[in-house]
Design a protein around this motif. Structure first.
Motif, PDB file in Angstrom:
ATOM      1  N   VAL A 132       0.815  -1.218   0.000  1.00 11.28           N
ATOM      2  CA  VAL A 132       0.000   0.000   0.000  1.00 11.28           C
ATOM      3  C   VAL A 132       0.847   1.267   0.000  1.00 11.28           C
ATOM      4  CG1 VAL A 132      -1.971  -1.121   1.111  1.00 11.28           C
ATOM      5  CG2 VAL A 132      -0.261   0.035   2.520  1.00 11.28           C
ATOM      6  N   ILE A 133       2.172   1.139   0.139  1.00 14.31           N
ATOM      7  CA  ILE A 133       3.026   2.318  -0.034  1.00 14.31           C
ATOM      8  C   ILE A 133       2.806   2.908  -1.423  1.00 14.31           C
ATOM      9  CG2 ILE A 133       5.417   3.126  -0.188  1.00 14.31           C
ATOM     10  CD1 ILE A 133       6.167   1.084   1.924  1.00 14.31           C
ATOM     11  N   ALA A 134       2.594   2.053  -2.418  1.00 16.39           N
ATOM     12  CA  ALA A 134       2.347   2.538  -3.778  1.00 16.39           C
ATOM     13  C   ALA A 134       1.072   3.366  -3.841  1.00 16.39           C
ATOM     14  CB  ALA A 134       2.273   1.360  -4.745  1.00 16.39           C
ATOM     15  N   GLN A 135       0.026   2.940  -3.132  1.00 19.42           N
ATOM     16  CA  GLN A 135      -1.208   3.715  -3.114  1.00 19.42           C
ATOM     17  C   GLN A 135      -1.046   5.001  -2.309  1.00 19.42           C
ATOM     18  OE1 GLN A 135      -2.812   2.815  -5.686  1.00 19.42           O
ATOM     19  NE2 GLN A 135      -4.822   2.509  -4.780  1.00 19.42           N
ATOM     20  N   PHE A 136      -0.216   4.960  -1.276  1.00 16.66           N
ATOM     21  CA  PHE A 136       0.112   6.190  -0.544  1.00 16.66           C
ATOM     22  C   PHE A 136       0.751   7.194  -1.495  1.00 16.66           C
ATOM     23  CE2 PHE A 136       3.075   8.906   1.684  1.00 16.66           C
ATOM     24  CZ  PHE A 136       2.377   9.328   2.806  1.00 16.66           C
ATOM     25  N   LEU A 137       1.689   6.734  -2.324  1.00 17.23           N
ATOM     26  CA  LEU A 137       2.344   7.622  -3.281  1.00 17.23           C
ATOM     27  C   LEU A 137       1.360   8.131  -4.326  1.00 17.23           C
ATOM     28  CD1 LEU A 137       5.732   5.741  -3.764  1.00 17.23           C
ATOM     29  CD2 LEU A 137       5.334   7.877  -2.534  1.00 17.23           C
ATOM     30  N   ASN A 138       0.382   7.329  -4.670  1.00 23.51           N
ATOM     31  CA  ASN A 138      -0.686   7.768  -5.566  1.00 23.51           C
ATOM     32  C   ASN A 138      -1.399   8.979  -4.967  1.00 23.51           C
ATOM     33  OD1 ASN A 138      -2.886   8.053  -7.284  1.00 23.51           O
ATOM     34  ND2 ASN A 138      -3.437   5.895  -7.266  1.00 23.51           N
ATOM     35  N   GLY A 139      -1.831   8.845  -3.720  1.00 24.58           N
ATOM     36  CA  GLY A 139      -2.494   9.956  -3.054  1.00 24.58           C
ATOM     37  C   GLY A 139      -1.571  11.144  -2.846  1.00 24.58           C
ATOM     38  N   TYR A 140      -0.319  10.873  -2.470  1.00 25.96           N
ATOM     39  CA  TYR A 140       0.642  11.952  -2.214  1.00 25.96           C
ATOM     40  C   TYR A 140       0.828  12.813  -3.456  1.00 25.96           C
ATOM     41  CZ  TYR A 140       4.944  14.270  -0.721  1.00 25.96           C
ATOM     42  OH  TYR A 140       5.894  15.212  -0.376  1.00 25.96           O
ATOM     43  N   ASN A 141       0.958  12.176  -4.612  1.00 21.92           N
ATOM     44  CA  ASN A 141       1.185  12.932  -5.837  1.00 21.92           C
ATOM     45  C   ASN A 141      -0.091  13.553  -6.393  1.00 21.92           C
ATOM     46  OD1 ASN A 141       4.145  12.672  -6.823  1.00 21.92           O
ATOM     47  ND2 ASN A 141       3.639  10.650  -6.023  1.00 21.92           N
ATOM     48  N   THR A 142      -1.241  13.133  -5.882  1.00 22.57           N
ATOM     49  CA  THR A 142      -2.483  13.828  -6.213  1.00 22.57           C
ATOM     50  C   THR A 142      -2.499  15.218  -5.592  1.00 22.57           C
ATOM     51  OG1 THR A 142      -3.741  11.770  -6.406  1.00 22.57           O
ATOM     52  CG2 THR A 142      -5.005  13.780  -5.966  1.00 22.57           C
ATOM     53  N   THR A 251     -10.236  -1.432   2.109  1.00 18.97           N
ATOM     54  CA  THR A 251     -10.235  -0.265   2.986  1.00 18.97           C
ATOM     55  C   THR A 251      -8.818   0.258   3.176  1.00 18.97           C
ATOM     56  OG1 THR A 251     -12.184  -1.091   4.149  1.00 18.97           O
ATOM     57  CG2 THR A 251     -10.852   0.560   5.281  1.00 18.97           C
ATOM     58  N   CYS A 252      -7.853  -0.653   3.281  1.00 18.43           N
ATOM     59  CA  CYS A 252      -6.451  -0.239   3.447  1.00 18.43           C
ATOM     60  C   CYS A 252      -5.974   0.567   2.247  1.00 18.43           C
ATOM     61  CB  CYS A 252      -5.559  -1.463   3.638  1.00 18.43           C
ATOM     62  SG  CYS A 252      -5.833  -2.364   5.172  1.00 18.43           S
ATOM     63  N   THR A 253      -6.328   0.136   1.044  1.00 21.33           N
ATOM     64  CA  THR A 253      -5.905   0.879  -0.143  1.00 21.33           C
ATOM     65  C   THR A 253      -6.518   2.269  -0.169  1.00 21.33           C
ATOM     66  OG1 THR A 253      -7.702   0.007  -1.539  1.00 21.33           O
ATOM     67  CG2 THR A 253      -5.669  -1.273  -1.430  1.00 21.33           C
ATOM     68  N   GLN A 254      -7.787   2.365   0.236  1.00 13.58           N
ATOM     69  CA  GLN A 254      -8.457   3.665   0.247  1.00 13.58           C
ATOM     70  C   GLN A 254      -7.833   4.583   1.284  1.00 13.58           C
ATOM     71  OE1 GLN A 254     -10.703   4.378  -1.971  1.00 13.58           O
ATOM     72  NE2 GLN A 254     -11.353   6.393  -1.269  1.00 13.58           N
ATOM     73  N   PHE A 255      -7.580   4.059   2.480  1.00 11.94           N
ATOM     74  CA  PHE A 255      -6.980   4.875   3.533  1.00 11.94           C
ATOM     75  C   PHE A 255      -5.573   5.327   3.156  1.00 11.94           C
ATOM     76  CE2 PHE A 255     -10.178   3.641   6.741  1.00 11.94           C
ATOM     77  CZ  PHE A 255     -10.325   4.868   7.360  1.00 11.94           C
ATOM     78  N   SER A 256      -4.801   4.451   2.537  1.00  7.80           N
ATOM     79  CA  SER A 256      -3.442   4.834   2.170  1.00  7.80           C
ATOM     80  C   SER A 256      -3.454   5.998   1.193  1.00  7.80           C
ATOM     81  CB  SER A 256      -2.695   3.635   1.583  1.00  7.80           C
ATOM     82  OG  SER A 256      -3.331   3.154   0.415  1.00  7.80           O
ATOM     83  N   MET A 257      -4.430   6.033   0.291  1.00  6.87           N
ATOM     84  CA  MET A 257      -4.517   7.138  -0.661  1.00  6.87           C
ATOM     85  C   MET A 257      -4.869   8.458   0.021  1.00  6.87           C
ATOM     86  SD  MET A 257      -6.206   5.773  -4.205  1.00  6.87           S
ATOM     87  CE  MET A 257      -6.050   7.438  -4.844  1.00  6.87           C
ATOM     88  N   VAL A 258      -5.895   8.451   0.864  1.00  6.32           N
ATOM     89  CA  VAL A 258      -6.319   9.716   1.479  1.00  6.32           C
ATOM     90  C   VAL A 258      -5.290  10.194   2.503  1.00  6.32           C
ATOM     91  CG1 VAL A 258      -8.763   9.301   1.037  1.00  6.32           C
ATOM     92  CG2 VAL A 258      -7.771   8.514   3.190  1.00  6.32           C
ATOM     93  N   ILE A 259      -4.605   9.260   3.161  1.00  9.46           N
ATOM     94  CA  ILE A 259      -3.524   9.664   4.061  1.00  9.46           C
ATOM     95  C   ILE A 259      -2.370  10.248   3.257  1.00  9.46           C
ATOM     96  CG2 ILE A 259      -1.779   8.794   5.682  1.00  9.46           C
ATOM     97  CD1 ILE A 259      -3.879   6.824   6.698  1.00  9.46           C
TER      98      ILE A 259
END
Length: 643
Positions: A132-142, A251-259
């Motif tokens: 989910v670090i990858a999804q975190f980076l998705n949200g971060y770069n948004t 849910t983890c993927t969604q949370f990682s993005m918004v975080i």
């Protein structure tokens, strides 16, 4: 001991004999029901229910899938009602004679036993956290471009900055498409490592960019990686996790993005200045490097391994680690479950098709509730036929399935519903907030970044609330509250921009706008695709919806600054029009999908000529469903239904 009762979907006697009762190695699977229950289910039923879950729950981690899992278990129990009654009668040692049939509470407790039968192992948890670090980076770069606009290459034009922001959405659909190809060719783990390397180089290029146009290129690269991860991570987690846990990991993927969006604003406080903005962009490369260092914890997907070799030793080892299994019979049974579920697909995973989700999600069965079922009973597929790769099967390509979605009225109306939801999700203006909130908070509060960060924090809280509501409230009800609430918030934003109410009201209105989005229009367009279609159509439908979503994302990213300059205080009115149209469409045309099978949804759309998958007494079914719904949700979720 009584002879075992053969439930619908169970395998041959030899296979059942290998299903020994799990001892203290996994006691969670052997918990008794409550003292008042008359049914203590056999391990056989739990295994057969688990097999049905594998067949019915898509190999994708999506928020809200818990309700779909519980619905599959309920239908499985009801379809085997006669066998369960026979089993319960056989357990009667009171000598009082034949017992009455099972009560609704008995069935509910049996279903709960199945739903509570999974554990989260350390290898599974570590793989999830690294992925989910990858999804975190998705949200971060948004969100990372929101704060530093004034200090990054001063003197750039509005259009240049718009392209730097929206290049992210150009790379996204291309990355999503390429993700399918590389996930098949290199495996889920291999593709995820490729995605991480793209994030790494994209972050480095962003940090070292000598001018605005190189920054545009870097944004395209990280957008490509974000699209790649948005397809790959849910699939990877869905193929690692047992069916019941796929909603949790969604849910983890969604949370990682918004975080990730939130942290892009938090890091902007010390770094969004002329000396620190390059470090703000470099965080993407740094986190990608950390993910590469932790990559040994990423296990390859057992499903992908078994698609290459049904006797894969690595797949057996990974299944043992991920599921916490110690008994060889359990491992063999779980391997067969994965093979059976995968073998129901029409389009093999080895097919070279670069259509994003369509290439990696083809896990469908031939009917709404499983290929083995027919009205009035179970038509068991022979075990030899189910052995993966040992019998030639006819295949339908993803392109043919996609075409059928458009040409077959039975599916085209459902596809239209999905596309309207995805277009509305992006054209409602939500990404205008995440891309440009500093732009319209300027002059409203002293430090626009404070307002942006508050909104991002509220977004995380709203996402948490949404995960609770997803499994208890009707989809239509949530969408109506979501779109209606967003329209009201747009009204207050416009009034504040016009000076008719205090400007601070606009901050609270934007917070409400984001909150209402997260409880409905944010997650539900993705979720209803998996609920509306037979499993074999989920992949192409998700692929089409994904591409439409990215196109609309790009339109908002490139057009909003010009729209803001042209319309001024009326900037949000076009978004309100889109939301009002979505509200009307939901009210009039969108069918309710919660706790309904595909057949039942088709019946709502096309009328009563569509038959239910199971031949069960309707009064008993509806009564039991009400009891189970009340027990699972505490009576929540009233409302909704097809208008």
């Amino acid at each position: 001991m009584n002879n075992p009762i053969k439930f619908a979907g169970s395998r041959s006697t030899n296979q059942l004999e290998m299903r020994t009762v799990i001892t203290n190695q996994k006691t969670v699977m052997n918990r008794s029901l409550s003292a008042g229950s008359r049914l203590n289910p056999s391990m056989q039923f739990l295994q057969d229910a688990r097999r049905e879950l594998h067949k019915q729950i898509p190999f994708i981690a999506t928020p809200g899938m818990k309700s779909k899992s519980s619905n599959v278990v309920r239908n499985f129990s009801l379809s085997n009602l006669a066998a369960l009654n026979q089993y319960a009668a056989g357990q009667d040692t009171s000598g009082a004679g034949e017992r009455d049939g099972l009560s609704k509470q008995d069935l509910y407790e049996l279903d709960k036993e199945v739903m509570d039968s999974e554990v989260v192992t350390a290898p599974l948890l570590l793989a999830v956290l690294v992925a989910v670090i990858a999804q975190f980076l998705n949200g971060y770069n948004t969100g990372v471009m929101n704060a530093p606009e004034a200090v990054v290459f001063p003197g750039h034009t509005v259009m240049q900055w718009s392209f730097a922001v929206s290049a992210f959405a150009i790379g996204g659909p291309l990355g999503a498409a390429a993700g399918g190809y590389f996930a098949n060719r290199n495996g889920r783990r291999g593709a995820l490592l490729m995605c991480t390397w793209v994030f790494f180089f994209g972050g480095i290029i962003m940090a070292l960019a000598p001018n605005i146009w190189v920054l545009v290129l870097a944004r395209f690269v990280v957008g490509f990686a974000s699209g790649f991860s948005s397809v790959l991570v849910p699939i990877y987690l869905g193929e690692l996790a047992p069916p019941i846990l796929r909603g949790t990991f969604g849910t983890c993927t969604q949370f990682s993005m918004v975080i990730g969006i939130l942290m892009s604003d938090v890091f902007a406080f010390p770094l969004a200045n002329k000396h620190g903005w390059r470090f703000l962009f470099a965080i993407t490369g740094f986190l990608a490097f950390i993910q590469l260092m932790l990559s040994p914890y990423l296990l390859e997907s057992p499903r992908w391994l078994l698609s290459r070799d049904p006797d894969s030793a690595e797949a057996a080892i990974n299944i043992k680690k991920l599921n916490g299994l110690r008994d060889e019979a359990e491992i063999r049974a779980e391997i067969q479950n994965v093979l059976d579920a995968h073998n129901l697909t029409n389009d093999s995973l080895s097919t070279n098709n670069v259509a994003a989700l369509a290439t990696v999600l083809d896990d469908g069965d031939e009917g709404g509730m499983g290929n083995g079922y027919k009205k009035g009973g179970y038509d068991r597929v022979g075990d030899d036929d189910m052995a993966f790769g040992r019998k030639q099967r006819s295949k339908t390509t993803t392109a043919e399935l996609s075409a059928e979605l458009f040409t077959d009225k039975k599916h085209s109306l459902l596809l239209l519903c999905c596309l309207v939801m995805h277009v509305s999700q992006q054209l409602c203006g939500i990404n205008a907030v995440f891309y440009y909130s500093n732009l319209f908070f300027d002059g409203i509060i002293d430090n626009p970044l404070v307002g942006t960060t508050i909104v991002a924090f509220v977004n995380v809280l709203a996402t948490w609330v949404a995960q609770i509501l997803m499994d208890s409230c009707f989809r239509r009800t949530l969408l109506l509250w979501s779109t209606g609430g967003m329209v009201v918030c747009i009204g207050f934003i416009t009034l504040a921009l016009m000076g008719l109410v205090p400007k601070i009201v606009s901050l609270f209105a934007v917070m409400g706008f984001v909150s209402f989005f997260e409880i409905g229009l944010g997650p539900i367009p993705w979720l209803i695709v998996a609920e509306m279609f037979e499993s074999k159509y989920v992949a192409p439908a998700q692929s089409i919806a994904c591409q439409v979503n990215w196109v609309c994302n790009f339109i908002i990213g490139v057009a909003f600054p010009s729209l803001n300059a042209a319309l001024g205080v009326w900037t949000f009115i076009p978004f309100g029009v889109v939301l009002a149209g979505c509200f009307v469409f939901t009210m009039c045309y969108l069918p309710e999908t919660l706790n309904r099978t595909v057949d039942e949804i088709q019946q709502l759309i096309h009328g009563p000529d569509v038959q239910f998958t199971y031949e069960i007494d309707s009064d008993y079914r509806d009564s039991y469903r009400d009891t189970a719904d009340d027990a699972y949700s505490g009576g929540a979720g009233a409302g909704g239904g097809f208008g």
